[in-house]
Scaffold this motif. Sequence first.
Motif: not given
Length: 357
Positions: A110, A116, A322, A343, A347, A356
């Motif tokens: 992750r 992110q 978030y 995340f 992506d 996002s």
Amino acid sequence: MTDTNDLSQLEADILKAIDAAADLAALEAVRIGTLGKKGSVSQQMAALGKMAPEERKEFGQAVNLVKTRVSDALESRKALLEGAALEARLRSETADITLPVRLGPLSEGRIHPVSQVMDELIEIFADLGFAVAEGPDIETDDYNFTKLNIPEEHPARQEHDTFYFNPGEDGSRLVLRTHTSPVQIRTMLKQKPPIRIIAPGRVYRCDSDQTHTPMFHQIEALVIDEETHMGHLKWVLEEMCKAFFEVDQVTMRFRASHFPFTEPSAEIDIDKAALGKPGEWLEIGGCGMVHPNVLRNCGLDPDKYQGFAFGMGIDRMAMLKYGIPDLRAFFGADLRWLKHYGFSVLDQPTLSGGLSG
Ligand code: PHE
């Protein structure tokens, strides 16, 4: 065997065996059994030595012909079998590249919300023409404070709750940088305007409670040019917030404040309307026009150049966007937390594809 008839029989048997060899290993066995040191054809060659000269001539020619034909047959069978083996391999290794990515170990990992958000902000600022600049976490007292117009004994030094290293022999001290602003200094010392950079990174303050951790993240921005003004600063911040929160409208508030390295200075608040809580303000960072002393300290003429800077808390921006309630959990290295708030590695945030995901 000195009879040419027997020789023909031998040849016929060998050619049959070559034809029957189903794979390269079987063919190699035939080769060793015929042309190898103790092979059947080699034995015929060896027998030549014991023959009378005339006999040797005739039989020798015949054996040589057999040898040549056997070699040729071995060669062509080998080429055929190799071709078939390659064909089979190609068939077994076909990949359908139109299939979706298979969920493997990659899907387990992750991306941390802080990484992110940094990637998202870098993407937004790259689109506005900003380059990414970096500086070390361990900074000189001079860059972290003095060149930023925070002299020795200035009260702002206390406010920063600095982690100091032991002084060196010449009395100079290293610190864990308390903000990303020293990257402004590093940039201006080595680059002439126009300057347009952002500097994301870790910063450290000796402070720890529910909303403060001794290490956290900031993103700094610096723009220096001949005519850059507060209007540009406001516009950049607004564009950034709209892109970051993925909304069409944001309401911002600039509260007069004080930083030694900017004049005038302001604190940046945003209305949480974008997050469904209108009327609630959230402070996201500080900003202002770069102080003439700072420009001078970096060898830039404040009568010619001017510009703005701002610094924002990345962790806060991540919490806000978030909906992550507790700051300390960011650094707890709890895999369950990371699985929940993290995340996908696959992506990448892009403005065109959606930040996002
Ligand atoms: N460095 C300031 C802080 O950490 C933020 C700031 C950056 C303010 C740039 C003005 C200009 O609080």
